[in-house]
Scaffold this motif. Structure first.
Motif, PDB file in Angstrom:
ATOM      1  N   UNK A 184      29.838  27.673  46.178  1.00 28.78           N
ATOM      2  CA  UNK A 184      30.660  28.777  45.347  1.00 28.78           C
ATOM      3  C   UNK A 184      32.000  27.818  44.965  1.00 28.78           C
ATOM      4  N   UNK A 185      32.601  28.125  44.091  1.00 25.56           N
ATOM      5  CA  UNK A 185      33.783  27.337  43.603  1.00 25.56           C
ATOM      6  C   UNK A 185      35.113  28.480  43.094  1.00 25.56           C
ATOM      7  N   UNK A 186      36.234  28.033  43.768  1.00 21.66           N
ATOM      8  CA  UNK A 186      37.267  28.362  43.905  1.00 21.66           C
ATOM      9  C   UNK A 186      38.520  27.849  42.951  1.00 21.66           C
ATOM     10  N   UNK A 187      39.449  28.467  42.482  1.00 19.42           N
ATOM     11  CA  UNK A 187      40.633  27.770  41.911  1.00 19.42           C
ATOM     12  C   UNK A 187      41.451  26.939  42.573  1.00 19.42           C
ATOM     13  N   UNK A 188      41.818  25.889  42.087  1.00 19.76           N
ATOM     14  CA  UNK A 188      42.566  24.775  42.683  1.00 19.76           C
ATOM     15  C   UNK A 188      44.156  25.055  42.297  1.00 19.76           C
ATOM     16  N   UNK A 205      46.570  32.776  47.358  1.00 22.06           N
ATOM     17  CA  UNK A 205      46.022  34.113  47.042  1.00 22.06           C
ATOM     18  C   UNK A 205      45.155  34.181  46.054  1.00 22.06           C
ATOM     19  N   UNK A 206      45.463  33.602  44.975  1.00 18.30           N
ATOM     20  CA  UNK A 206      44.368  33.474  43.927  1.00 18.30           C
ATOM     21  C   UNK A 206      42.945  32.808  44.124  1.00 18.30           C
ATOM     22  N   UNK A 212      36.927  35.882  48.718  1.00 24.14           N
ATOM     23  CA  UNK A 212      36.482  37.162  48.990  1.00 24.14           C
ATOM     24  C   UNK A 212      35.766  38.197  48.108  1.00 24.14           C
ATOM     25  N   UNK A 213      36.070  37.929  46.956  1.00 21.97           N
ATOM     26  CA  UNK A 213      34.910  38.815  45.912  1.00 21.97           C
ATOM     27  C   UNK A 213      33.532  38.230  45.504  1.00 21.97           C
ATOM     28  N   UNK A 214      33.706  37.074  45.617  1.00 19.39           N
ATOM     29  CA  UNK A 214      32.517  36.557  45.217  1.00 19.39           C
ATOM     30  C   UNK A 214      31.424  35.850  46.299  1.00 19.39           C
TER      31      UNK A 214
END
Length: 444
Positions: A184-188, A205-206, A212-214
């Motif tokens: 999965x990928x999160x914003x940097x 936090x973003x 946590x959601x994905x």
């Protein structure tokens, strides 16, 4: 022609590429798969310190270090001596068959040098991608979870799993799928593009909200991140971003993996880039600059994680090759004895000063960033943050034509990165930067 360590400028004795390089390029095209590209159409004959000599006798100023590999300089005498000594003893037995002391000594040094004073263990491999993949193997085995989170703009390698972790499709992923699942990928955190009000904790936090959601912490084995992103654009996250992520991982039983393949081993003025933020990862991946040009990589981490894997679950035929281990031990000594951590900071001061002057006079330089001898400029359309990959390509091509090895990177191909060896002279650095200034002027 022998290379000089005091040569103040590229000494091109023929056009670039010269006739011998052109002949070799024709042979390369006839013998090597087209998928293997080259940054410059010149063939190296020898290299020393911050200079590379091509087969036509041209001397090039090296601002790339073989992509952050020859950190202590090409063919450092101490590395050459260590390698020659080991070659005369033995070249291979396979550590898993009949082990040898240099492997153990490298592990001991990395256990001491990586962040944190907790009990650690190390395992050695060949490439950065192999080490990243094994770090994830260890995290999954230890946590009994499968999901992994990587970040926007990330680059982690060219194996199937590390391609899945890598963000940029072309040229790294296009046409090579399907990729390993449960990635999965999160914003940097990207200060130049995040805008006002998005500091490190806010960016964390973003990212955590997305995770946590994905994914959900209960299924997440590891978060893997480059403390300073490499291929993605030399992005330095805002202060507090890495620490907040590490704290969240600790609170949720998630393994925090620092991919220090490009940013580690003294490159940023600390032995590892996370040291700048006071972050202690669970696992640290190192490669590139670790062995002075020989293939070696490592995963170093908490003993309880590293030792969770069953006997025989980690290793490889060539992992921790004795010649590469000998080179690595010499590299560690050179860094300490020659004060190369401070030298990286001195290089940063010199280069930032020059790049800052250029930025003040040129609105196309949107950002100057990095740490130590890992620095970059991001080129944009004047007055905007719109990427300008065409300008970046033109600047690099001009530099190449004038005998300066310069590399580009970035998701949009609009970042010019500087990775000089820590042994490069100030004079060579200035001449290389003079050429980059000329390149920017010529591209107006």
């Amino acid at each position: 022609m022998s290379l000089s360590t005091t040569t103040p400028a590229p000494l091109t004795t023929a056009e670039l590429p010269g006739p011998l390089s052109r002949d070799l390029m024709a042979r390369k095209q006839a013998a090597v798969a087209d998928g293997v590209g080259t940054t410059m159409p010149v063939f190296a004959a020898r290299a020393h310190g911050g200079l590379v000599e091509d087969v036509d006798g041209n001397e090039l100023i090296d601002l790339g270090s073989g992509i952050a590999v020859t950190t202590v300089g090409a063919s450092h005498p101490a590395v050459v001596e260590a390698v020659q000594r080991q070659v005369a003893e033995f070249t291979h037995t396979c550590f898993m068959v009949t082990p040898y002391e240099p492997y153990v000594r490298v592990a001991e040094r990395l256990n001491a040098l990586t962040p944190g004073d907790h009990d650690k263990r190390t395992v050695l491999f060949n490439s950065g991608a192999e080490a990243v993949e094994n770090a994830i193997k260890i995290a999954r085995h230890a946590t009994k979870r499968s999901a992994v989170v990587a970040f926007d703009h990330a680059y982690h390698g060219r194996t199937n799993l590390t391609m899945a972790l890598t963000a940029k499709a072309m040229p790294y992923k296009a046409g090579f799928g399907p990729f390993a699942p449960d990635v999965f990928r999160a914003p940097m955190s990207y200060p130049f593009r995040d805008g006002a009000g998005v500091d490190g904790p806010a960016a964390a936090r973003r990212a955590i909200d997305v995770i946590e959601k994905q994914v959900g912490a209960g299924d997440l084995a590891a978060v893997v991140i480059e403390p300073i992103q490499g291929e993605g654009g030399f992005i330095v996250p805002a202060p507090g971003f890495l620490a907040a992520l590490a704290d969240w991982c600790a609170a949720n039983g998630v393994v925090f993996i620092a991919d220090e393949v490009q940013s580690g081993i003294a490159r940023t003025g600390r032995m590892f880039a996370v040291d700048h933020e006071g972050v202690v990862p669970d696992l640290v991946v190192s490669a590139k600059g670790i062995a002075g040009g020989l293939p070696l990589s490592a995963v170093t981490g908490r003993a309880e994680l590293m030792n969770s894997v069953h006997v025989g679950g980690l290793g490889g035929t060539y992992g921790g090759n004795p010649i590469a281990c000998a080179a690595a031990l010499a590299v560690f000594d050179v860094i300490e004895q020659d004060g190369l951590l401070q030298r990286a900071l001195d290089i940063e001061q010199l280069v930032r000063g020059r790049l800052g002057e250029l930025q003040a006079a040129d609105p196309r330089i949107g950002d100057v960033r990095g740490r130590g001898a890992m620095l970059a400029i991001e080129l944009v359309q004047p007055g905007t943050t719109d990427p300008d990959p065409a300008l970046t390509k033109a600047v690099a091509a001009y530099a190449h034509s004038r005998g300066v090895v310069a590399l580009t990177c970035g998701t949009h191909g609009n970042v010019l990165r500087l990775l000089p060896p820590l042994t490069i002279t100030d004079e060579q650095l200035h001449r290389g930067l003079d050429v980059l200034a000329d390149a920017l002027a010529a591209a107006r």
